[in-house]
Design a protein around this motif. Structure first.
Motif, short mmCIF file in Angstrom:
data_model
loop_
_atom_site.label_atom_id
_atom_site.label_comp_id
_atom_site.label_asym_id
_atom_site.label_seq_id
_atom_site.Cartn_x
_atom_site.Cartn_y
_atom_site.Cartn_z
N ALA A 1 1.02 -1.29 -0.19
CA ALA A 1 -0.02 -0.43 -0.07
C ALA A 1 1.01 1.26 0.08
O ALA A 1 0.12 2.34 -0.34
N PRO A 2 1.84 1.42 0.53
CA PRO A 2 2.51 2.58 0.80
C PRO A 2 3.27 2.93 -0.93
O PRO A 2 3.22 4.31 -1.04
N SER B 1 6.60 2.18 4.26
CA SER B 1 6.53 2.82 4.94
C SER B 1 7.63 3.70 4.31
O SER B 1 7.76 5.19 3.24
N ALA C 1 2.21 8.41 3.59
CA ALA C 1 2.77 7.10 2.86
C ALA C 1 2.83 6.12 3.22
O ALA C 1 3.04 4.95 2.67
N LEU C 2 2.16 6.18 4.38
CA LEU C 2 2.12 5.13 5.81
C LEU C 2 0.85 4.21 5.00
O LEU C 2 0.38 2.71 4.82
N PHE C 3 -0.10 4.63 4.42
CA PHE C 3 -1.51 4.49 4.37
C PHE C 3 -1.92 4.42 2.76
O PHE C 3 -2.57 4.14 2.55
N GLY C 4 -0.61 4.25 2.41
CA GLY C 4 -0.51 4.67 0.30
C GLY C 4 -1.76 5.33 -0.06
O GLY C 4 -2.83 4.76 -0.54
N VAL C 5 -1.69 6.79 0.13
CA VAL C 5 -2.52 7.88 0.41
C VAL C 5 -2.56 7.80 -1.58
O VAL C 5 -1.49 7.97 -2.02
#
Lengths: 155, 306
Positions: free
Chosen positions: A40-41, B26, B277-281
């Motif tokens: 996901a990141p 991340s 970045a952590l949650f892959g926005v």
């Protein structure tokens, strides 16, 4: 109590090489988990590439580094789970587990087909075929490990 | 019991591994940057969403908007990027601060001297947002977009009678007779009102002059439609405030017509924070120049193009 146990069917646990479908199922589950939590990141980083045609995609140095990092993280996922728990989450769900050598080197070797470099990239084709026909991959033979499925049978 | 312990241990180890890999991923993604510049892209899209303000201190529950500083940085980046030949301003804003809007408008004009700039108005591009859009080479709006609203507002609530009713005193201590003009706890006398109105009219004139210059209209023409009323996209086109009715495709088509090449777009956005970045926005869910700042007009009324 003793009389009742005499009537109960006798069962035995049988360990056998996991079937291709079972292994495929566990891999798909692992991929889903990887997609949700681990990759996901990197989604935002690769988003612009998705707008391009596959043949037209060229990676910048930064994007190439991200691809390599991503594969290493996926590799670490399989190695860590198989070394520490003898099972990945997908394998837990499909009730398979690792059997054989529990040395970290063996686990790393059996999963080295994930690495996107030559010659390991050849195993993207060789391993599935070997598992399909012989229920055991080439890297598994080399590393002296097996993916097995344990089930109970009634005697 | 042993089975439960084994299960619990497996669960904890699994969670630890997943969380560790997520954090490492991340960190790596952050280090490599959420730079979404795409190789081969030649058209930068910069979003202008929500109220437009200059930088202010952020707050957890503050309103989302657009920071002029952030947008100007992105515009300068697009201007300096040799691979970028055109810029699309994706506008979805009701307007905002006069100063912030003017800052962005001037930055847009600077970019327009070197590259093609197209303003693409979506739901709204009114007031200060329209000021920015008018600075572009070409303005595209949906037929139902809210645009125009060439006017200035600085209204505020007055509490002087309210505090009198509640026996609350306002101790006026000023050095400089007009120091507390616009203070909600003082009476807005006709003289003070005229003073404020003069300032608003001045800002309004700047607005009209800029739009007239940008849109090749006379100041008389712009002044006649600068009552602050908003226009639908189709009406704005008739008045010469908008060049074309359409959407993103129309903006891209204009660029391709001007450059003679295929327009490959990429969103220019600020660097992601660690949590993003952590949650892959996804890039599409982040707004260019977004910040969380306190609501405008918290203290002294600021002339707003809204």
């Amino acid at each position: 109590m003793k009389f009742a146990s005499l009537l109960a069917p006798r069962t035995a646990k049988v360990v056998q090489d996991a079937s291709f479908l079972r292994r495929l199922g566990s891999l798909l589950v692992d991929i889903a988990i990887l997609d949700l939590f681990v990759t996901a990141p990197f989604a935002a980083l690769f988003a612009p590439l998705l707008n391009q045609e596959l043949s037209a995609i060229t990676y910048s140095g930064r994007e190439m580094a991200a691809v390599i990092a991503l594969f290493l993280i996926v590799y670490a996922y399989f190695v860590l789970f198989e070394y520490l728990l003898r099972q990945t989450p997908g394998m837990m769900l499909l009730r398979t587990h690792l059997s054989g050598k529990d040395h970290i080197g063996a686990v790393m070797l059996r999963n080295s087909f994930i690495l996107p470099v030559f010659p390991f990239i050849l195993f993207w084709v060789i391993e599935p075929l070997a598992i399909l026909f012989w229920k055991r991959g080439v890297l598994e033979r080399v590393s002296n490990t097996r993916t097995v499925h344990q089930r109970s049978i009634i005697l | 019991m042993k089975k439960e312990q084994t299960f619990a241990l497996k669960l904890w180890v699994s969670i630890s591994i997943l969380v560790s890999l997520l954090l490492i991923g991340s960190l790596i993604a952050l280090i490599l940057g959420s730079d979404t510049r795409s190789v081969g892209a030649n058209t930068a899209i910069i979003r202008i969403n929500g109220p437009i303000m200059a930088d202010t201190a952020g707050g957890l529950f503050a309103e989302l908007g657009t920071s002029s500083t952030a947008v100007i940085e992105l515009l300068e980046e697009a201007r300096d990027d040799k691979t970028i030949t055109a810029v699309i301003l994706e506008i979805n804003s009701p307007g905002g601060s006069a100063v912030a809007s003017d800052e962005i408008a001037q930055a847009v004009q600077a970019v327009a001297e070197e590259k093609i700039v197209v303003a693409w108005i979506r739901e709204s591009g009114a007031s200060g947002a329209y000021w920015i859009a008018s600075s572009a080479d070409h303005v595209v709006a949906n037929r139902m977009s809210i645009t125009g609203s060439v006017g200035v507002i600085s209204s505020y609530l007055e509490f002087d009678e309210f505090i009198d009713d509640w026996n609350v005193s306002y101790n006026r201590l000023v050095a400089g007779e007009r120091k507390d003009i616009g203070d909600p706890f003082t009476d807005l006398t006709p003289e003070r009102e005229a003073f404020m109105q003069q300032k608003l009219d001045r800002v309004h004139r700047f607005f009209i002059e800029s739009v007239a210059e940008n849109r090749n209209l006379t100041q008389m023409q712009v002044a006649s439609i600068s009552t602050g009323e908003f226009f639908l996209g189709v009406e704005a086109k008739e008045l010469g405030l908008v060049d074309e009715l359409g959407g993103k495709e129309a903006a891209i088509a204009y660029i391709e017509e001007q450059t003679g090449k295929e327009a490959v777009t990429v969103y220019f956005e600020p660097e992601a924070t660690f949590f993003e970045a952590l949650f892959g926005v996804e890039e599409t869910s982040r707004m260019a120049g977004s910040y969380r700042g306190p609501l405008a007009l918290a203290d002294i009324p600021v002339p707003l193009l809204r």
